[in-house]
Design an enzyme around this catalytic site. Structure first.
Site, PDB file in Angstrom:
ATOM      1  N   SER A  47     -10.903   2.003  13.683  1.00 19.69           N
ATOM      2  CA  SER A  47     -10.146   0.962  12.977  1.00 19.69           C
ATOM      3  C   SER A  47      -9.956  -0.274  13.867  1.00 19.69           C
ATOM      4  CB  SER A  47      -8.798   1.487  12.467  1.00 19.69           C
ATOM      5  OG  SER A  47      -7.861   1.662  13.520  1.00 19.69           O
TER       6      SER A  47
ATOM      7  N   CYS B 161      -3.478  -3.776   4.511  1.00 18.51           N
ATOM      8  CA  CYS B 161      -2.567  -4.785   5.082  1.00 18.51           C
ATOM      9  C   CYS B 161      -2.920  -6.208   4.665  1.00 18.51           C
ATOM     10  CB  CYS B 161      -2.562  -4.707   6.603  1.00 18.51           C
ATOM     11  SG  CYS B 161      -2.123  -3.098   7.228  1.00 18.51           S
TER      12      CYS B 161
ATOM     13  N   HIS C 211      -2.396 -10.078  12.560  1.00 21.55           N
ATOM     14  CA  HIS C 211      -1.871  -8.825  11.988  1.00 21.55           C
ATOM     15  C   HIS C 211      -1.610  -7.878  13.161  1.00 21.55           C
ATOM     16  CE1 HIS C 211      -1.329  -5.155   9.870  1.00 21.55           C
ATOM     17  NE2 HIS C 211      -2.451  -4.625  10.329  1.00 21.55           N
TER      18      HIS C 211
ATOM     19  N   GLU D 125       0.844  -1.178   0.000  1.00 22.52           N
ATOM     20  CA  GLU D 125       0.000   0.000   0.000  1.00 22.52           C
ATOM     21  C   GLU D 125       0.890   1.243   0.000  1.00 22.52           C
ATOM     22  OE1 GLU D 125      -1.975   0.707   3.902  1.00 22.52           O
ATOM     23  OE2 GLU D 125      -1.684  -1.446   4.144  1.00 22.52           O
TER      24      GLU D 125
HETATM   25  P1  HMG Z   1      -4.293   6.872  21.068  1.00 20.64           P
HETATM   26  O1  HMG Z   1      -5.443   7.798  21.119  1.00 20.64           O
HETATM   27  O2  HMG Z   1      -2.941   7.434  20.986  1.00 20.64           O
HETATM   28  O3  HMG Z   1      -4.191   5.922  22.317  1.00 20.64           O
HETATM   29  O4  HMG Z   1      -4.577   5.902  19.823  1.00 20.64           O
HETATM   30  P2  HMG Z   1      -5.255   5.473  23.427  1.00 20.64           P
HETATM   31  O5  HMG Z   1      -5.707   6.630  24.204  1.00 20.64           O
HETATM   32  O6  HMG Z   1      -6.299   4.592  22.758  1.00 20.64           O
HETATM   33  O7  HMG Z   1      -4.286   4.604  24.325  1.00 20.64           O
HETATM   34  C1  HMG Z   1      -3.719   3.453  23.828  1.00 20.64           C
HETATM   35  C2  HMG Z   1      -3.587   2.463  24.987  1.00 20.64           C
HETATM   36  O8  HMG Z   1      -2.604   2.972  25.899  1.00 20.64           O
HETATM   37  C3  HMG Z   1      -4.867   2.305  25.797  1.00 20.64           C
HETATM   38  O9  HMG Z   1      -4.927   0.936  26.164  1.00 20.64           O
HETATM   39  C4  HMG Z   1      -4.632   3.167  27.023  1.00 20.64           C
HETATM   40  O10 HMG Z   1      -5.371   2.755  28.166  1.00 20.64           O
HETATM   41  C5  HMG Z   1      -3.148   2.957  27.245  1.00 20.64           C
HETATM   42  P3  HMG Z   1      -6.236   0.058  25.835  1.00 20.64           P
HETATM   43  O11 HMG Z   1      -7.363   0.703  26.525  1.00 20.64           O
HETATM   44  O12 HMG Z   1      -6.404   0.129  24.301  1.00 20.64           O
HETATM   45  O13 HMG Z   1      -5.901  -1.315  26.275  1.00 20.64           O
HETATM   46  N1  HMG Z   1      -2.488   4.029  27.991  1.00 20.64           N
HETATM   47  C6  HMG Z   1      -1.488   3.811  28.865  1.00 20.64           C
HETATM   48  N2  HMG Z   1      -0.909   2.672  29.301  1.00 20.64           N
HETATM   49  C7  HMG Z   1       0.121   2.788  30.209  1.00 20.64           C
HETATM   50  N3  HMG Z   1       0.537   3.986  30.704  1.00 20.64           N
HETATM   51  C8  HMG Z   1      -0.030   5.143  30.310  1.00 20.64           C
HETATM   52  C9  HMG Z   1      -1.090   5.081  29.343  1.00 20.64           C
HETATM   53  N4  HMG Z   1      -1.863   6.013  28.728  1.00 20.64           N
HETATM   54  C10 HMG Z   1      -2.705   5.360  27.893  1.00 20.64           C
HETATM   55  N5  HMG Z   1       0.408   6.306  30.780  1.00 20.64           N
HETATM   56  C11 HMG Z   1      -4.306   4.216  18.207  1.00 20.64           C
HETATM   57  C12 HMG Z   1      -4.055   4.629  19.648  1.00 20.64           C
HETATM   58  C13 HMG Z   1      -3.875   2.779  18.010  1.00 20.64           C
HETATM   59  C14 HMG Z   1      -5.785   4.351  17.865  1.00 20.64           C
HETATM   60  C15 HMG Z   1      -3.451   5.138  17.288  1.00 20.64           C
HETATM   61  O14 HMG Z   1      -2.094   4.911  17.529  1.00 20.64           O
HETATM   62  C16 HMG Z   1      -3.733   4.932  15.816  1.00 20.64           C
HETATM   63  O15 HMG Z   1      -4.654   5.519  15.262  1.00 20.64           O
HETATM   64  N6  HMG Z   1      -2.915   4.081  15.115  1.00 20.64           N
HETATM   65  C17 HMG Z   1      -3.115   3.767  13.689  1.00 20.64           C
HETATM   66  C18 HMG Z   1      -4.329   2.901  13.439  1.00 20.64           C
HETATM   67  C19 HMG Z   1      -4.137   1.461  13.872  1.00 20.64           C
HETATM   68  O16 HMG Z   1      -3.024   0.987  14.054  1.00 20.64           O
HETATM   69  N7  HMG Z   1      -5.270   0.730  13.955  1.00 20.64           N
HETATM   70  C20 HMG Z   1      -5.235  -0.683  14.330  1.00 20.64           C
HETATM   71  C21 HMG Z   1      -6.404  -1.480  13.765  1.00 20.64           C
HETATM   72  S1  HMG Z   1      -6.602  -1.223  11.997  1.00 20.64           S
HETATM   73  C22 HMG Z   1      -5.272  -2.118  11.296  1.00 20.64           C
HETATM   74  O17 HMG Z   1      -4.617  -2.885  11.942  1.00 20.64           O
HETATM   75  C23 HMG Z   1      -4.981  -1.849   9.864  1.00 20.64           C
HETATM   76  C24 HMG Z   1      -3.715  -1.024   9.618  1.00 20.64           C
HETATM   77  O18 HMG Z   1      -2.566  -1.810   9.859  1.00 20.64           O
HETATM   78  C25 HMG Z   1      -3.705  -0.467   8.199  1.00 20.64           C
HETATM   79  C26 HMG Z   1      -3.972  -1.400   7.021  1.00 20.64           C
HETATM   80  O19 HMG Z   1      -4.747  -2.316   7.042  1.00 20.64           O
HETATM   81  O20 HMG Z   1      -3.413  -1.106   5.982  1.00 20.64           O
HETATM   82  C27 HMG Z   1      -3.616   0.197  10.499  1.00 20.64           C
END
Ligand code: HMG
Length: 407
Positions: free
Chosen positions: A208, A116, A243, A84
């Site tokens: 996502s 992906c 993945h 991609e």
């Molecule tokens: P965010 O808003 O930065 O993070 O987004 P958050 O607020 O959701 O926090 C993440 C985790 O950290 C949470 O844990 C928090 O509690 C924890 P969870 O509730 O999920 O278990 N946290 C802490 N832990 C320890 N100490 C602390 C602390 N603070 C918070 N102090 C997000 C995170 C993944 C959404 C963002 O990074 C993002 O948008 N990433 C890109 C999208 C992505 O990877 N999506 C995954 C599914 S889709 C997919 O896999 C396809 C893809 O690969 C693309 C394709 O297919 O081509 C992306």
């Protein structure tokens, strides 16, 4: 119905020789490092320098499975490159890779895209080509290659990475025999996308994650209906790979797979949490070592987990079974299984992923930011040049250089 045993005969990996420590990035962005290392479960990411792109990553991975005693170039009848991170709207990454690897003219060559999921799409199409007999004894080379890029300073910035995995698909595979039945799920969703005019992806991050988990349920439903398994994945498999855009996602996916099984078999919630934790520790977590240090590699992510499993499990591989879940945003997903072959430990011993990760050069945050938007095309310092590298664009045409390759 054919009785051919088809699957992955060999596997080559490549990730750029630069890495960024994500605790350092977190501190510079004013984010608690624990959110990244514990909350997302990732520690480092590979960073592509300006002289690397999807073509060079893919070709550098594929050259590791070519030219040895086991595979000659003229045995390859199909090259499928999944990415991609395309470099042109019309000219496929695959045809550059075809030239850089010196593959035969009689070789069907194309690029595949479904976020992906593209790497798995290539694997399945190649396996079906071999299984059908159309390959006439030849092999397919499937290359999954990507650079995960989001905007600097965005929350997704910590889920970038870069790398490629090349898979040789053939009959009587020496690494992993694929079971012919898999479960598929597709649905149009806007969870992650990269419009044609952008280098960096756009993402509805939390949505996502939900889409990924819904697709896992859908793929498992389909797999159960078609495969009619006598044992659930966590009992039948010695390893479960997902993945992995960030390692915490694999934990969420595994919890969902266990909940799916509990629901399917009409159990209440009793014992689900304990069973999830125990099976995660035994079947999933040990194989996330590469994902923690490379980051997301989109099409290649699942196959880096497979490479790490193969390299780490070594002599325990032959005869063991693995379940694999592939998700591509947009979305399409597939759950499939395979069994490691008697020769798998010997094939795995040549992958060399651990060594590749250990020898990467750490970048400062400033260097990483400059690499994200270099002002000019720079060339590597002496000793930093990969075997195949991007030289730049002349007259709207991409130019590559290749060090001499044997055989
Ligand atoms: P965010 O808003 O930065 O993070 O987004 P958050 O607020 O959701 O926090 C993440 C985790 O950290 C949470 O844990 C928090 O509690 C924890 P969870 O509730 O999920 O278990 N946290 C802490 N832990 C320890 N100490 C602390 C602390 N603070 C918070 N102090 C997000 C995170 C993944 C959404 C963002 O990074 C993002 O948008 N990433 C890109 C999208 C992505 O990877 N999506 C995954 C599914 S889709 C997919 O896999 C396809 C893809 O690969 C693309 C394709 O297919 O081509 C992306």
């Amino acid at each position: 119905m054919t009785t051919r045993t088809v699957g992955i005969d060999d596997l080559g990996v490549y990730t750029p020789s630069h890495r960024l420590d994500l605790e350092e990035l977190a501190r510079s962005r004013g984010v608690d490092p624990a959110k990244i290392t514990i909350g997302l479960g990732v520690q480092q990411m590979s960073v592509a320098p300006p002289w690397e792109d999807a073509v060079t990553l893919g070709a550098n991975a594929a050259r590791r499975v070519l030219g040895g005693e086991t595979l000659q170039r003229d045995e390859i009848g199909m090259l499928l490159v999944a990415t991609e991170t395309a470099v042109d709207h019309a000219k496929p990454v695959g045809i550059f890779v075809h030239e850089l690897l010196g593959l035969p003219a009689s070789c069907r060559t194309l690029e595949l895209k479904h976020a992906c999921y593209g790497g798995t799409a290539g694997l399945m199409l190649a396996a079906e080509w071999v299984r059908s007999g159309a390959a006439r004894g030849r092999k397919a080379l499937v290359v999954a290659t990507d650079i995960a890029r989001y905007d600097l300073h965005s929350s997704a910035e910590f889920t970038q990475g870069a790398g490629a995995v090349a898979l040789v698909i053939g009959e009587a595979p020496r690494l992993l025999a694929l079971d012919p039945v898999s479960g598929v799920y597709a649905k149009n969703v806007y969870d992650f996308w990269r419009p044609l005019d952008r280098r960096e992806a756009l993402v509805d991050g939390k949505f996502s994650v939900d889409c990924y988990l819904e697709a896992l349920d859908g793929a498992l439903d389909d797999w159960v209906a078609l495969a009619r398994p006598t044992a659930p994945p966590a009992a039948a498999c010695g390893a479960l790979l997902y993945h992995t855009p960030f390692p915490k996602m694999a934990y969420k996916a595994h919890a969902r797979l266990m909940a799916h099984e509990w629901r399917r078999t009409g159990r209440g919630a009793d014992g689900l949490t304990d069973a999830t934790e125990q099976t995660y520790a035994a079947l999933v977590d040990p194989w996330l070592g590469a994902a923690r240090r490379i980051g997301n590699t989109y099409t290649a992510s699942l196959f880096f987990c497979l490479a790490w499993l193969a390299e780490t499990a070594g002599d325990r591989l032959p005869g063991s079974t693995v379940g694999l879940f592939s998700y591509g945003s947009g979305c399409c997903a597939e759950y499939f299984t395979g069994r490691f072959a008697p020769d798998s430990a010997a094939v795995a011993a040549r992958i060399g992923l651990g060594n590749m990760l250990a020898t990467r050069r750490p970048l400062s945050v400033e260097e990483y930011e400059w690499y994200a938007h270099p002002a000019t095309t720079v060339q590597p310092a002496a000793g930093e040049a990969p075997a195949i590298r991007f030289l730049g664009i002349e007259d709207h045409k991409r130019r590559y250089a290749r060090l001499e390759m044997h055989s």
